[in-house]
Write an enzyme that holds these catalytic residues in place. Structure first.
Site, PDB file in Angstrom:
ATOM      1  N   LYS A   5      -7.178  -9.640  -2.681  1.00 49.32           N
ATOM      2  CA  LYS A   5      -6.450  -8.405  -2.336  1.00 49.32           C
ATOM      3  C   LYS A   5      -6.624  -8.098  -0.857  1.00 49.32           C
ATOM      4  O   LYS A   5      -7.726  -8.274  -0.307  1.00 49.32           O
ATOM      5  CB  LYS A   5      -6.997  -7.261  -3.200  1.00 49.32           C
ATOM      6  CG  LYS A   5      -6.223  -5.958  -3.121  1.00 49.32           C
ATOM      7  CD  LYS A   5      -6.834  -4.927  -4.075  1.00 49.32           C
ATOM      8  CE  LYS A   5      -6.105  -3.609  -4.053  1.00 49.32           C
ATOM      9  NZ  LYS A   5      -6.693  -2.621  -4.995  1.00 49.32           N
ATOM     10  N   SER A  52      -7.236   0.358 -10.566  1.00 49.35           N
ATOM     11  CA  SER A  52      -6.376  -0.578  -9.846  1.00 49.35           C
ATOM     12  C   SER A  52      -6.545  -2.056 -10.170  1.00 49.35           C
ATOM     13  O   SER A  52      -5.761  -2.869  -9.698  1.00 49.35           O
ATOM     14  CB  SER A  52      -6.541  -0.382  -8.347  1.00 49.35           C
ATOM     15  OG  SER A  52      -5.783   0.722  -7.952  1.00 49.35           O
ATOM     16  N   SER A  69      -3.292  -0.440  -7.884  1.00 49.00           N
ATOM     17  CA  SER A  69      -2.859  -0.938  -6.594  1.00 49.00           C
ATOM     18  C   SER A  69      -2.990  -2.461  -6.432  1.00 49.00           C
ATOM     19  O   SER A  69      -2.344  -3.025  -5.565  1.00 49.00           O
ATOM     20  CB  SER A  69      -3.658  -0.253  -5.492  1.00 49.00           C
ATOM     21  OG  SER A  69      -5.036  -0.539  -5.633  1.00 49.00           O
TER      22      SER A  69
HETATM   23  N1  GLN Z   1      -3.936   4.819  -9.186  1.00 54.31           N
HETATM   24  C1  GLN Z   1      -5.158   5.321  -8.663  1.00 54.31           C
HETATM   25  C2  GLN Z   1      -4.906   5.996  -7.345  1.00 54.31           C
HETATM   26  O1  GLN Z   1      -3.809   6.081  -6.962  1.00 54.31           O
HETATM   27  C3  GLN Z   1      -6.169   4.244  -8.574  1.00 54.31           C
HETATM   28  C4  GLN Z   1      -6.185   3.490  -7.318  1.00 54.31           C
HETATM   29  C5  GLN Z   1      -7.261   2.451  -7.266  1.00 54.31           C
HETATM   30  O2  GLN Z   1      -7.966   2.201  -8.244  1.00 54.31           O
HETATM   31  N2  GLN Z   1      -7.435   1.869  -6.099  1.00 54.31           N
HETATM   32  O3  GLN Z   1      -5.795   6.452  -6.695  1.00 54.31           O
END
Ligand code: GLN
Length: 473
Positions: A69, A168, A144
């Site tokens: 990532k 994410s 994400s």
């Molecule tokens: N969807 C969550 C957010 O928008 C989780 C993001 C993540 O785990 N990096 O913060």
């Protein structure tokens, strides 16, 4: 991954052959799963791996192509966080997880797409455009870590690293029909992970199977003195033989099957839980009443920490600089105004508000207190069960243009994944079925701290008796 390692050992496949083929497929594909592909580096490392394998000095990860990532630092390879502000940032060091993978002979094939600074659930906030779901390219792969999930599902790499602050790793794994692990907070080094919300962030592996996920987890876990939150303790290797599920107690919280859950998801997850029952597990109804506050608590704590972490992007120390009209403050303001996208700005403003004098007690402090209650609730539950099961997300992958003008409804989708982050618990998403439209459904398992062995073992047992992880887009 284990299958590729086996083919390498019987010389029916060579690393240079595989990497060459993957690079061609990445180039001609339309998933936008990668922000940067390190063609030269990948071919060079494939050559090295080939030599090692020939000399018989390779191990399971030698020559295995892994995607990382793009918020995890890679020496000499751009690490953009899908943000304009870091569009040219080239780290001078590898994150500990990357170093550990390289030391085992894995090949870093490229850097995957994400929501800007990992803030989001769809990859649509990426400044490089969204990644697409290989099961249906009009849909989001989730986020994400959507690029990592899409790349694994499409077979563009053998496994990938993601990061999970509020879901994410698990949510994109569920949207793309793959397996993803958010490890225990402190079990995998965060050194070299670009910080979003430091008390929640955790790097973890994604792969097609629980076994491959376990192999990657084994390679990256363990104490790291460079990360002050890394926990010094023994980290025994995960047994790749699936355990006997007889007598394992699986808690199923009512709150995980409440309003807002898609009936199709509920059905597949219930069937998944029955599969465990068929293997001898005992299903125990439990209740976790405080997790209903999870989303509210998370979006205060995560934004508060983000507002502090992102203060470092000032046009001086990192990334892009935009000169303003006059003095230093103008330069700061111009850099941040142009460098950050709308969602990141929203989070910085929410977090700054929650931390400001007069509001701190009402928001940040209150949220931190409820966070403790959620942890205690899990602790109590784990005296009655070994694992907790439920859905990973309330829905399957949706259209890339759906819900985009409504951030709150997207935040609410994190309802099942957030609690494990708040409590620092390890959690796994496993493919457990398909919707009527053929989109994958994910089941989530949560375990007590440092019980990745129970978690991954249950995943292996499940996959030995089901075929959802074998279906390809
Ligand atoms: N969807 C969550 C957010 O928008 C989780 C993001 C993540 O785990 N990096 O913060």
């Amino acid at each position: 991954m284990l299958e590729t390692a086996r083919q390498y050992r019987c010389s029916t496949l060579r690393p240079t052959e595989l990497v060459d083929d993957l690079l061609a497929r990445i180039r001609s594909g339309s998933l936008n799963a990668f922000i940067t592909v390190d063609e030269a580096g990948a071919m060079r490392d494939a050559g090295k791996a080939e030599k090692a394998l020939k000399q018989g000095s390779g191990d399971t990860l030698t020559g295995i192509p892994v995607a990382v990532k793009d918020n995890i630092c890679t020496r000499g390879i751009k690490t953009t966080c899908a943000s304009k502000i870091l569009a040219n940032f080239v780290p001078t060091y590898d994150a500990t997880v990357v170093e550990r993978l390289r030391n085992r002979g894995a090949i870093i094939i490229g850097k995957t797409n994400l929501d800007e600074f990992a803030m989001g659930s769809t990859t649509t906030t990426s400044t490089f455009g969204p990644a697409k779901n290989p099961w249906d390219e009009t849909r989001t792969p989730g986020g994400s870590s959507g690029g990592s999930a899409a790349a694994v599902a499409a077979g563009l790499c053998a496994g990938a690293l993601g990061s999970d602050t509020g879901g994410s790793i698990r949510q994109p794994a569920s949207f793309c029909g793959i397996t993803g692990l958010k490890p225990t907070y402190g079990s995998v080094s965060r050194f070299g992970l670009v910080a979003f919300a430091s008390s929640l962030d955790q790097i973890g592996p994604m792969a097609r199977t629980a076994r491959d996920t376990a192999v990657l987890y084994d390679a990256i876990k363990g104490h790291d003195p460079s990360d002050s939150t890394s926990v010094p303790r023994g980290y025994p290797a995960i047994d790749l033989k699936s355990p006997d599920m007889n007598g394992i107690r699986i808690g199923v919280p009512d709150e995980f099957f409440a309003e807002g859950l898609s009936p199709e998801v509920a059905l597949s997850v219930r069937r998944g839980i029955s599969t465990f029952e068929g293997l001898g597990a005992r299903i125990i109804p439990i209740s976790l009443p405080y997790i209903r506050y999870g989303v509210a608590v998370y979006y205060i704590i995560a934004t508060a920490e983000a507002s502090s972490n992102l203060a470092r992007y000032d046009g001086v120390r990192y990334g892009v600089r935009k000169e303003g009209s006059g003095d230093l403050t103008d330069m700061y303001m111009e850099t941040r105004a142009q460098g950050f996208g709308a969602e990141v700005k929203r989070r910085i403003m929410l977090g700054t508000y929650a931390l400001s004098a007069g509001y701190y007690d009402a928001y940040y402090k209150k949220a931190s207190q409820v966070r403790v209650l959620i942890s205690q609730e899990f602790e109590a539950a784990f005296t009655r069960c070994d694992l907790i099961a439920g859905p990973t997300a309330p829905v399957c992958a949706f259209g890339l243009d759906e819900m985009m003008d409504d951030p709150l409804s997207i935040y609410l989708l994190d309802i099942y994944t957030i609690p494990a982050n708040l409590a620092g618990l390890p959690a796994l998403s496993l493919p457990c079925g398909f919707s009527g439209e053929g989109m994958p459904v994910g089941m989530q398992l949560i375990a007590p701290h440092f019980r990745e062995d129970t978690l991954l073992g249950a995943g292996m047992a499940f996959q030995d008796h089901t075929g959802f992880h074998e279906v390809r887009p």
